[in-house]
Design an enzyme around this catalytic site. Structure first.
Site, PDB file in Angstrom:
ATOM      1  N   ASP A  56      -4.227  -3.335  37.693  1.00 56.55           N
ATOM      2  CA  ASP A  56      -5.276  -4.000  36.933  1.00 56.55           C
ATOM      3  C   ASP A  56      -6.294  -2.984  36.419  1.00 56.55           C
ATOM      4  O   ASP A  56      -6.512  -1.940  37.050  1.00 56.55           O
ATOM      5  CB  ASP A  56      -5.988  -5.040  37.803  1.00 56.55           C
ATOM      6  CG  ASP A  56      -5.104  -6.229  38.134  1.00 56.55           C
ATOM      7  OD1 ASP A  56      -4.189  -6.524  37.344  1.00 56.55           O
ATOM      8  OD2 ASP A  56      -5.336  -6.863  39.173  1.00 56.55           O
ATOM      9  N   TYR A  84      -2.264  -0.030  49.574  1.00 55.28           N
ATOM     10  CA  TYR A  84      -3.545  -0.129  48.875  1.00 55.28           C
ATOM     11  C   TYR A  84      -4.691  -0.019  49.874  1.00 55.28           C
ATOM     12  O   TYR A  84      -4.557  -0.401  51.038  1.00 55.28           O
ATOM     13  CB  TYR A  84      -3.689  -1.483  48.173  1.00 55.28           C
ATOM     14  CG  TYR A  84      -2.672  -1.763  47.096  1.00 55.28           C
ATOM     15  CD1 TYR A  84      -2.933  -1.435  45.767  1.00 55.28           C
ATOM     16  CD2 TYR A  84      -1.460  -2.381  47.397  1.00 55.28           C
ATOM     17  CE1 TYR A  84      -2.001  -1.712  44.767  1.00 55.28           C
ATOM     18  CE2 TYR A  84      -0.530  -2.655  46.407  1.00 55.28           C
ATOM     19  CZ  TYR A  84      -0.807  -2.322  45.098  1.00 55.28           C
ATOM     20  OH  TYR A  84       0.109  -2.594  44.119  1.00 55.28           O
ATOM     21  N   ASP A  98     -11.576 -11.359  41.297  1.00 56.57           N
ATOM     22  CA  ASP A  98     -12.123  -9.997  41.331  1.00 56.57           C
ATOM     23  C   ASP A  98     -13.382  -9.952  40.476  1.00 56.57           C
ATOM     24  O   ASP A  98     -13.973 -11.006  40.166  1.00 56.57           O
ATOM     25  CB  ASP A  98     -11.077  -8.961  40.902  1.00 56.57           C
ATOM     26  CG  ASP A  98     -10.661  -9.087  39.438  1.00 56.57           C
ATOM     27  OD1 ASP A  98     -11.204  -9.957  38.720  1.00 56.57           O
ATOM     28  OD2 ASP A  98      -9.795  -8.312  38.996  1.00 56.57           O
ATOM     29  N   ARG A 190      -5.587  -9.418  44.830  1.00 50.87           N
ATOM     30  CA  ARG A 190      -6.646 -10.360  44.471  1.00 50.87           C
ATOM     31  C   ARG A 190      -6.417 -11.720  45.133  1.00 50.87           C
ATOM     32  O   ARG A 190      -7.357 -12.349  45.628  1.00 50.87           O
ATOM     33  CB  ARG A 190      -6.705 -10.533  42.951  1.00 50.87           C
ATOM     34  CG  ARG A 190      -7.349  -9.365  42.231  1.00 50.87           C
ATOM     35  CD  ARG A 190      -7.437  -9.647  40.748  1.00 50.87           C
ATOM     36  NE  ARG A 190      -6.144  -9.571  40.088  1.00 50.87           N
ATOM     37  CZ  ARG A 190      -5.813 -10.274  38.996  1.00 50.87           C
ATOM     38  NH1 ARG A 190      -6.682 -11.114  38.467  1.00 50.87           N
ATOM     39  NH2 ARG A 190      -4.630 -10.124  38.449  1.00 50.87           N
TER      40      ARG A 190
END
Length: 242
Positions: A56, A84, A98, A190
């Protein structure tokens, strides 16, 4: 090559035969921005360039790019396990899960405690069902879902099976909670943030995200995109450029 290096040492590339390039994607760049910047650096040569797994715009970190004949391997790299790190902000939600959209709901976090937050991780390890965010790049009717969401159109997506092998909280300073997660293909961090808040009978959204690993590729071995582009422009006039 390391993101901490002051002088990057580049190997000898053969872009036509194919290279796998590990890029440290900058904040607010789309994955296609990175692909486009690299592709333009090859002009007037027309070389294939593609990425193996979207990040993203508000995320940073490891993005795999393939050139030349190795673009045929993109699906293989996309399927690999990812790692992540990032931050959830508790006590609020956003439509995009987000910071892309404004807060739409707030919650009282005064009764949340460290033990409850740490215990909550156990619910998100293993094979899970997860709903993709409305603001995602999934195509519905030939159009990216986030375009429909930005127009206010509601699209109901079915849950997807995802796999999370590791999920840990690394810092708690409410309303912020830092995490590390190792997951399989198709996992939306997310959505993990949103679900994490719901499981606490509260709210949460993703406020920071960085991909640190994909398969055996690590962020420590990544190139900064503009350093790589400038290097390509320098060597393009040399006879050994391929």
């Amino acid at each position: 090559m390391s993101e901490n290096s002051s002088t990057t040492v580049f190997p000898v590339f053969n872009f036509t035969e194919g290279e796998v390039l590990i890029i440290n994607k900058p904040y607010n760049w789309t994955s296609f921005d990175v692909v486009g910047k690299l592709r333009n650096s090859f002009k007037p040569l027309k070389l294939k360039v593609g990425h193996a797994g979207t990040l993203d715009p508000l995320a940073t970190g490891l993005l795999i790019l393939c050139t030349g004949k190795l673009t045929k391997q993109i699906e293989t790299y996309q399927a690999e396990e990812k790692e992540y790190t990032g931050t959830f902000t508790l006590g609020a939600t956003t439509p995009s899960y987000d910071l892309e959209t404004e807060i739409d709901q707030t919650f009282n976090i005064s009764e949340l405690n460290e033990n409850a937050i740490l215990e909550n991780c156990k619910h998100f390890i293993g094979d899970l069902e997860q709903y993709p965010p409305a603001h995602s790049a999934i195509k519905v009717g030939g159009e990216r879902l986030y375009r429909k969401a930005r127009r206010g159109e509601e699209v109901e997506l079915p849950a997807r099976k995802v796999s999370i092998s590791e999920f840990e909280i690394t810092r708690i300073e409410l309303p912020e909670v830092d995490f590390r997660v190792v997951c399989g293909k198709g996992t939306y961090i997310r959505s993990l943030a949103n679900d994490f808040g719901k499981k606490l009978n509260n709210g949460a959204f993703l406020s920071k995200l960085r991909r640190t690993r994909s398969g055996n590729f690590k962020i420590e071995n990544s190139f900064e995109i503009m350093e790589l582009v400038n290097h390509i422009r320098e060597i393009k006039t040399q006879e050994d450029f391929k």
